[in-house]
Design a protein around this motif. Structure first.
Motif, mmCIF file in Angstrom:
data_model
loop_
_atom_site.group_PDB
_atom_site.id
_atom_site.type_symbol
_atom_site.label_atom_id
_atom_site.label_comp_id
_atom_site.label_asym_id
_atom_site.label_seq_id
_atom_site.Cartn_x
_atom_site.Cartn_y
_atom_site.Cartn_z
ATOM 1 N N PHE A 97 0.711 -1.192 0.145
ATOM 2 C CA PHE A 97 0.057 -0.213 0.060
ATOM 3 C C PHE A 97 0.794 1.207 -0.006
ATOM 4 N N VAL A 98 0.786 2.146 -1.089
ATOM 5 C CA VAL A 98 1.729 3.122 -1.010
ATOM 6 C C VAL A 98 0.787 4.436 -1.322
ATOM 7 N N PHE A 99 0.868 5.659 -0.741
ATOM 8 C CA PHE A 99 0.152 6.757 -1.019
ATOM 9 C C PHE A 99 0.758 7.810 -1.317
ATOM 10 N N ILE A 100 0.973 8.443 -2.247
ATOM 11 C CA ILE A 100 1.828 9.376 -2.696
ATOM 12 C C ILE A 100 1.052 10.873 -2.747
ATOM 13 N N THR A 101 1.664 11.687 -2.258
ATOM 14 C CA THR A 101 1.126 13.229 -2.513
ATOM 15 C C THR A 101 2.052 14.329 -2.573
ATOM 16 N N ASP A 102 1.969 15.179 -3.299
ATOM 17 C CA ASP A 102 2.724 16.445 -3.486
ATOM 18 C C ASP A 102 2.194 17.605 -2.483
ATOM 19 N N TYR A 103 1.379 17.233 -1.527
ATOM 20 C CA TYR A 103 0.904 18.213 -0.593
ATOM 21 C C TYR A 103 1.770 18.397 0.381
ATOM 22 N N SER A 104 2.370 19.939 0.395
ATOM 23 C CA SER A 104 2.885 20.619 1.266
ATOM 24 C C SER A 104 2.464 21.657 2.555
ATOM 25 N N PRO A 105 2.187 21.264 3.913
ATOM 26 C CA PRO A 105 1.416 22.043 4.701
ATOM 27 C C PRO A 105 2.494 23.451 4.756
ATOM 28 N N SER A 106 3.616 23.526 4.636
ATOM 29 C CA SER A 106 4.350 24.726 4.732
ATOM 30 C C SER A 106 4.071 25.636 3.625
ATOM 31 N N ASP A 107 3.543 25.300 2.366
ATOM 32 C CA ASP A 107 3.050 26.211 1.393
ATOM 33 C C ASP A 107 2.034 27.189 1.771
ATOM 34 N N LEU A 108 1.039 26.543 2.548
ATOM 35 C CA LEU A 108 -0.076 27.575 2.685
ATOM 36 C C LEU A 108 0.311 28.406 4.060
ATOM 37 N N LEU A 139 -4.086 12.448 5.317
ATOM 38 C CA LEU A 139 -2.698 11.954 5.253
ATOM 39 C C LEU A 139 -2.097 11.168 6.270
ATOM 40 N N ALA A 140 -2.466 11.714 7.784
ATOM 41 C CA ALA A 140 -2.124 10.861 8.932
ATOM 42 C C ALA A 140 -2.534 9.615 8.651
ATOM 43 N N ARG A 141 -3.862 9.210 8.431
ATOM 44 C CA ARG A 141 -4.573 7.837 8.393
ATOM 45 C C ARG A 141 -3.765 7.039 7.130
ATOM 46 N N MET A 142 -3.361 7.721 6.146
ATOM 47 C CA MET A 142 -2.788 7.016 4.963
ATOM 48 C C MET A 142 -1.407 6.609 5.314
ATOM 49 N N ALA A 143 -0.649 7.482 6.263
ATOM 50 C CA ALA A 143 0.650 7.354 6.841
ATOM 51 C C ALA A 143 0.716 5.856 7.597
ATOM 52 N N ARG A 144 -0.432 6.031 8.424
ATOM 53 C CA ARG A 144 -0.563 4.833 9.048
ATOM 54 C C ARG A 144 -0.731 3.390 8.428
ATOM 55 N N TYR A 145 -1.761 3.637 7.408
ATOM 56 C CA TYR A 145 -1.840 2.426 6.590
ATOM 57 C C TYR A 145 -0.542 2.025 5.721
ATOM 58 N N GLN A 146 0.101 2.756 5.230
ATOM 59 C CA GLN A 146 1.452 2.524 4.620
ATOM 60 C C GLN A 146 2.568 1.996 5.588
ATOM 61 N N LYS A 147 2.426 2.472 6.861
ATOM 62 C CA LYS A 147 3.385 1.786 7.800
ATOM 63 C C LYS A 147 2.838 0.444 8.119
ATOM 64 N N LEU A 148 1.727 0.329 8.433
ATOM 65 C CA LEU A 148 1.262 -1.222 8.549
ATOM 66 C C LEU A 148 1.665 -2.096 7.408
ATOM 67 N N SER A 149 1.396 -1.536 6.192
ATOM 68 C CA SER A 149 1.647 -2.331 4.899
ATOM 69 C C SER A 149 3.187 -2.708 4.791
ATOM 70 N N ASP A 150 4.036 -1.732 5.213
ATOM 71 C CA ASP A 150 5.387 -2.045 5.333
ATOM 72 C C ASP A 150 5.872 -2.880 6.166
ATOM 73 N N GLU A 151 5.295 -2.849 7.360
ATOM 74 C CA GLU A 151 5.529 -3.864 8.518
ATOM 75 C C GLU A 151 4.987 -5.231 8.249
ATOM 76 N N LEU A 152 3.699 -5.339 7.872
ATOM 77 C CA LEU A 152 3.144 -6.601 7.774
ATOM 78 C C LEU A 152 2.975 -7.353 6.114
ATOM 79 N N ILE A 153 2.983 -6.554 5.363
ATOM 80 C CA ILE A 153 2.785 -7.156 3.713
ATOM 81 C C ILE A 153 3.749 -7.197 2.952
ATOM 82 N N VAL A 154 4.650 -5.698 3.057
ATOM 83 C CA VAL A 154 5.885 -6.002 2.131
ATOM 84 C C VAL A 154 6.962 -7.251 2.580
ATOM 85 N N PRO A 155 7.267 -7.290 3.737
ATOM 86 C CA PRO A 155 8.124 -8.388 4.017
ATOM 87 C C PRO A 155 7.793 -9.711 3.810
ATOM 88 N N ASN A 156 6.315 -10.015 3.522
ATOM 89 C CA ASN A 156 5.894 -11.285 3.165
ATOM 90 C C ASN A 156 5.433 -11.669 1.866
#
Length: 212
Positions: A97-108, A139-156
């Motif tokens: 699971f990969v979620f890519i965005t170009d959003y930058s909170p510093s811009d606004l 984005l916080a939710r997406m980061a959480r899902y990506q972290k779980l994917s990296d830990e549980l899915i990608v290695p297996n």
């Protein structure tokens, strides 16, 4: 005697009249300069406000269009196909699971800190912050899902499918149920962003019309 007194008063009254006239001219000059300065500052602020709003409006339009295309062509089909296969007992493969965005909170933040807060309407600032809140939370939710994917899915990924599914029930094992949740969360986030972007866009367009 009366004539002499009147003669002496005449130069004084003449000088007093000139002083009053000069004082009035000075006052009028200062007032006009102050008015002109305020007018020029108002024009500069109005032009700067419109540039800020135009920039945000363009970004929103592009974001809404991009989100609609991405949701319709990728996110919704991926979610629907996985759910269909899962409900049919096909045990579809899990992918990173990969979620890519170009959003930058510093811009606004940079835009607002540079004077935008003082220039924009309160309603527009409120809509901006609501939109940014949806983005940050999503984005916080997406980061959480990506972290779980990296830990549980990608290695297996090279493991047998039985690691992810119970062969008897053909259902995902508990720890991998986050995968369809993540797919559904991407679609939900896209819908939420399109809605808040549209509301913000409407508010910005209204403010630009009022200030023209």
């Amino acid at each position: 005697m009366i004539t002499a007194t009147a003669d002496r008063k005449a130069p004084f009254l003449s000088r007093a009249g000139r002083w009053v006239a000069e004082l009035v001219l000075v006052f009028v000059g200062v007032y006009l300069a102050f008015w002109l300065s305020n007018y020029q500052q108002h024009r500069q602020d109005a032009e700067r406000r419109d540039r800020i709003l135009a920039s945000i409006e363009q970004t929103l339009r592009e974001g809404i269009e991009s989100s609609k295309i991405n949701r319709a062509e990728q996110q919704e089909p991926a979610m629907a196909e996985f759910r269909r296969a899962l409900d049919a007992g096909e045990m579809p493969p899990l992918r990173p699971f990969v979620f890519i965005t170009d959003y930058s909170p510093s811009d606004l933040a940079t835009m607002l800190q540079s004077g935008g807060v003082q220039l924009l309407d309160v309603q527009t600032l409120r809509a901006l912050r609501n939109d940014e809140s949806v983005i940050r939370w999503g984005l916080a939710r997406m980061a959480r899902y990506q972290k779980l994917s990296d830990e549980l899915i990608v290695p297996n990924l090279d493991q047998d499918i039985s690691l992810f599914y119970d062969p008897a029930t053909k259902k995902l094992r508990k720890r991998f149920e986050i995968y369809p949740e993540a797919l559904e969360a991407t679609v939900k986030l896209a819908n939420e962003l399109e809605q808040t972007h549209a509301e913000l866009l409407k508010q910005i367009q209204a403010e630009r019309r009022r200030n023209r």
